[in-house]
Write an enzyme that holds these catalytic residues in place. Sequence first.
Site, PDB file in Angstrom:
ATOM      1  CG  ASP A  21      -3.422   0.421  -7.512  1.00  0.00           C
ATOM      2  OD1 ASP A  21      -3.156  -0.742  -7.863  1.00  0.00           O
ATOM      3  OD2 ASP A  21      -3.489   1.376  -8.314  1.00  0.00           O
TER       4      ASP A  21
ATOM      5  CG  ASP B  84       5.748   6.961   5.143  1.00  0.00           C
ATOM      6  OD1 ASP B  84       4.798   6.583   5.849  1.00  0.00           O
ATOM      7  OD2 ASP B  84       6.374   8.012   5.384  1.00  0.00           O
TER       8      ASP B  84
ATOM      9  CE1 TYR C 206      -5.355   5.794  -7.774  1.00  0.00           C
ATOM     10  CE2 TYR C 206      -6.127   3.532  -7.773  1.00  0.00           C
ATOM     11  CZ  TYR C 206      -5.096   4.450  -7.648  1.00  0.00           C
ATOM     12  OH  TYR C 206      -3.817   4.005  -7.435  1.00  0.00           O
TER      13      TYR C 206
ATOM     14  CE  LYS D 127       2.776  10.524   4.485  1.00  0.00           C
ATOM     15  NZ  LYS D 127       4.091   9.977   4.889  1.00  0.00           N
TER      16      LYS D 127
ATOM     17  CG  ASP E 237       0.432  -4.372  -8.113  1.00  0.00           C
ATOM     18  OD1 ASP E 237      -0.472  -5.219  -7.985  1.00  0.00           O
ATOM     19  OD2 ASP E 237       0.587  -3.691  -9.147  1.00  0.00           O
TER      20      ASP E 237
END
Length: 360
Positions: A251, A227, A146, A195, A255
């Site tokens: 992020d 994942d 980001y 990852k 959520d």
Amino acid sequence: MICNIAVIKGDGIGPEVVSEAMKVLDAVAAKYGHTFNYEQLLMGGCSIDAHGVPLTDEAVARAKAADAVLLGSIGGNTSTSPWYKLPPNLRPEAGLLKIRKELGLFANLRPALLYKELKGACPLKEEIADKGFDMMIMRELTGGLYFGDRETKEIDGVMTAIDTLTYNENEIRRIAIKGFDIAMKRRKKVTSVDKANVLDSSRLWRKVVEEVAKDYPEVTYEHMLVDNCAMQLVKDPAQFDVVLTENMFGDILSDEASMITGSIGMLASASLNETKFGMYEPSGGSAPDIAGQNKANPIATILSAAMMLRYTFDMDKEADAIEAAVQQVLVENYRTCDIVSEGTQLVSCSEMGDLIAERV
Ligand code: NAD
């Protein structure tokens, strides 16, 4: 102890829920012999109305001078409020981005806890909800995809977009240290999510986390691919204590973790910098649909205040007292409108604050 707290009530339900959190803090102060000094500052739509900007430099300076910031929420109805006709840099959310940047808040903490009394709101299978869960998602907030360089350009006649994901070892080390420090205050387990089978940034992440882990022999830690973590959160959330991860993964996972608790009015959050300083706020927004009606659930903000006591002021027993008081009102079946169900008693925002303050 004397604590100086900058209070930003903000817009919508912000003033209602923050007032209840202050009521509970005052009960803590009376019981444990502390002094909480509050300085109220404007941010968001109320600051636009008063000063023409969503956050003044003076408010930033005053927030920096405090020991911690307690925030409600900012913003209004994004379709009807005149604030959203302003250019983006003058809208309410610009104040939030500015204060996060100015305060150097790089570590975001979002607890996801399923209260036994609210497990009916959990969208997972009954046998999973029955086991309950209590985790802390710890997200790096100022680096990664980001904040990397980005551009969209034509390459060989084809429009191409490029985003870059950069982390240096110092950025990883400081969030890893925070993650392990927080695990020491909890059940002493860290799951570091990356990852590393694909990304160089994740391989560096893993290496630095392993170095930091050596300084915390009491903490068990594991690595998990993002994942797999997304799957494990819905399959067996009880396995997690602290989930430590980079910006974009955090992020999404935070959520997902919030969603499985099923109740936005219960979700606290904190953002910390390198010192003990932090900004504490509910995860939800300003809920303009119920603002001014004394209906909002103040528990997320009250639990954010408990996080402030625990992480900025090291007042663990005082934070425990607030969390136990919240648990107690739920056991006694008091509910605000967002979590009310058959057989429970509906209370207003201020009544919920009173009930919790009385039980501290
Ligand atoms: P929201 O979180 O404000 O509301 C979503 C739904 O959840 C609404 O139905 C609301 O009534 C309910 N809700 C939220 N908090 C609640 C509480 N404590 N008690 C009971 N019900 C609650 O999200 P939104 O409607 O998408 O956004 C409204 C405004 O809030 C927008 O201006 C948005 O930009 C802003 N916002 C601010 C923050 C922040 O200050 N950090 C975060 C998210 C959204």
